[in-house]
Design a protein around this motif. Structure first.
Motif, PDB file in Angstrom:
ATOM      1  N   ASP A   1       0.819  -1.216   0.000  1.00  0.00           N
ATOM      2  CA  ASP A   1       0.000   0.000   0.000  1.00  0.00           C
ATOM      3  C   ASP A   1       0.855   1.268   0.000  1.00  0.00           C
ATOM      4  O   ASP A   1       0.387   2.350   0.298  1.00  0.00           O
ATOM      5  CB  ASP A   1      -0.964   0.015   1.191  1.00  0.00           C
ATOM      6  N   ASP A   2       2.121   1.177  -0.340  1.00  0.00           N
ATOM      7  CA  ASP A   2       2.991   2.355  -0.388  1.00  0.00           C
ATOM      8  C   ASP A   2       2.766   3.183  -1.640  1.00  0.00           C
ATOM      9  O   ASP A   2       3.246   4.285  -1.757  1.00  0.00           O
ATOM     10  CB  ASP A   2       4.475   1.949  -0.303  1.00  0.00           C
ATOM     11  N   PHE A   3       2.030   2.603  -2.607  1.00  0.00           N
ATOM     12  CA  PHE A   3       1.694   3.398  -3.788  1.00  0.00           C
ATOM     13  C   PHE A   3       0.350   2.972  -4.352  1.00  0.00           C
ATOM     14  O   PHE A   3      -0.135   1.866  -4.068  1.00  0.00           O
ATOM     15  CB  PHE A   3       2.799   3.304  -4.847  1.00  0.00           C
ATOM     16  N   ILE A   4      -0.272   3.871  -5.120  1.00  0.00           N
ATOM     17  CA  ILE A   4      -1.489   3.527  -5.855  1.00  0.00           C
ATOM     18  C   ILE A   4      -1.252   3.918  -7.312  1.00  0.00           C
ATOM     19  O   ILE A   4      -0.297   4.655  -7.604  1.00  0.00           O
ATOM     20  CB  ILE A   4      -2.744   4.268  -5.307  1.00  0.00           C
ATOM     21  N   LEU A   5      -2.106   3.443  -8.198  1.00  0.00           N
ATOM     22  CA  LEU A   5      -2.011   3.845  -9.602  1.00  0.00           C
ATOM     23  C   LEU A   5      -3.180   4.768  -9.933  1.00  0.00           C
ATOM     24  O   LEU A   5      -4.332   4.461  -9.622  1.00  0.00           O
ATOM     25  CB  LEU A   5      -2.026   2.619 -10.526  1.00  0.00           C
ATOM     26  N   VAL A   6      -2.875   5.928 -10.500  1.00  0.00           N
ATOM     27  CA  VAL A   6      -3.912   6.880 -10.934  1.00  0.00           C
ATOM     28  C   VAL A   6      -3.733   7.055 -12.433  1.00  0.00           C
ATOM     29  O   VAL A   6      -2.698   7.577 -12.870  1.00  0.00           O
ATOM     30  CB  VAL A   6      -3.765   8.241 -10.200  1.00  0.00           C
TER      31      VAL A   6
ATOM     32  N   GLY B   1      -2.932   4.914 -14.386  1.00  0.00           N
ATOM     33  CA  GLY B   1      -1.720   4.178 -14.749  1.00  0.00           C
ATOM     34  C   GLY B   1      -0.425   4.809 -14.234  1.00  0.00           C
ATOM     35  O   GLY B   1       0.652   4.267 -14.425  1.00  0.00           O
ATOM     36  N   TYR B   2      -0.557   5.956 -13.571  1.00  0.00           N
ATOM     37  CA  TYR B   2       0.648   6.621 -13.037  1.00  0.00           C
ATOM     38  C   TYR B   2       0.779   6.330 -11.547  1.00  0.00           C
ATOM     39  O   TYR B   2      -0.194   6.400 -10.800  1.00  0.00           O
ATOM     40  CB  TYR B   2       0.581   8.141 -13.253  1.00  0.00           C
ATOM     41  N   LYS B   3       2.014   6.059 -11.146  1.00  0.00           N
ATOM     42  CA  LYS B   3       2.287   5.714  -9.753  1.00  0.00           C
ATOM     43  C   LYS B   3       2.180   6.952  -8.852  1.00  0.00           C
ATOM     44  O   LYS B   3       2.765   7.997  -9.163  1.00  0.00           O
ATOM     45  CB  LYS B   3       3.717   5.161  -9.697  1.00  0.00           C
ATOM     46  N   HIS B   4       1.413   6.855  -7.784  1.00  0.00           N
ATOM     47  CA  HIS B   4       1.381   7.891  -6.742  1.00  0.00           C
ATOM     48  C   HIS B   4       1.891   7.266  -5.457  1.00  0.00           C
ATOM     49  O   HIS B   4       1.322   6.271  -4.990  1.00  0.00           O
ATOM     50  CB  HIS B   4      -0.045   8.433  -6.549  1.00  0.00           C
TER      51      HIS B   4
END
Ligand code: IYR
Length: 229
Positions: free
Chosen positions: A4-9, A11-14
């Motif tokens: 859970d250190d990143f999500i995809l928005v 297709g872009y990593k946040h």
């Protein structure tokens, strides 16, 4: 990295962000201390020629480069001049423009508004200060093949970076002033900048002289500048 250190928005990593926060009393103290420290900053025109390590200037510019910018384009270049021959060229050209401004271009009202600051067309600090930082704005990016890519909110972005820069200079125990010889195109020529760069602000940086004086001016009180709705 945990799952859970990143999500995809789209297709872009946040990546996960955690802002350090403080208990309320500490927050009050920190905000008040920061104001008191920043309030001590003054635009100083009396410089010492005492050398300053270039690494300090690099850190100051790294701090400035953390400013927010339109679409994160970071539309700025910071030129640092330490060479005394180039400083002299800049001083000569700036004073020539300033003489025209003070004698011909500035209105009587403008000249009257500046009287209490004691400024004139002589700019010895352009040679005395160990460094001149000239900030250039980039209205667009120029790719090697000649294509142009738009930047956004360029004045706002570069203005913010200059604010961060001035604060970082104060934090290092050095002084500066925002010098805007107008027009500033001579800086692009002297420093041989590419066609997509425009001079935005010139800041001499160094120690203040042993006996420095600043105008006895006040900042507006909060009730003159703050409206809470
Ligand atoms: N650029 C000139 C004039 C000047 C203009 C303003 I507005 C100031 O706040 C101070 C100076 C100069 O640098 O002397």
């Amino acid at each position: 990295m945990q799952e859970d250190d990143f999500i995809l928005v789209d297709g872009y990593k946040h990546i996960r962000h955690i802002q350090e926060s403080y208990p309320e009393n500490e927050m009050l103290k920190r905000s008040s201390d920061y104001f008191n420290w920043l309030h001590k900053r003054r635009s100083v025109r009396h410089f010492s020629n005492k050398p300053v390590a270039i690494e300090v200037i690099e850190n100051i510019i790294k701090a400035a480069s953390t400013a927010p910018s339109g679409a994160n384009k970071q539309p700025w270049t910071f030129c640092v001049v330490q060479n005394s021959g180039i400083k002299k060229k800049i001083r000569d050209a700036a004073e020539e423009e300033e003489r025209k401004s003070y004698n011909e271009r500035m209105s009587d009202e403008w000249l009257d508004d500046l009287k209490h600051l004691g400024t004139d067309a002589d700019k010895p600090f352009l040679e005395t200060a160990p460094y001149l930082i000239i900030v250039f704005k980039k209205p667009y990016e120029l790719i090697d093949d000649g294509t142009k890519h738009q930047n956004y909110y360029v004045n706002e972005s570069v203005g913010l970076a200059c604010g961060f820069l001035i604060s970082a200079i104060h934090n290092a125990g050095l002084v500066t002033l925002t010098h805007t010889p107008s027009p500033m195109r001579f800086l692009e020529k002297i420093l041989n900048r590419p066609s997509n760069e425009r001079a935005f602000l010139l800041l001499p940086v160094g120690y203040e002289s042993a006996k420095a004086y600043v105008p006895n001016i006040e900042r507006k009180p909060l009730n003159k500048i703050l409206k809470i709705y």
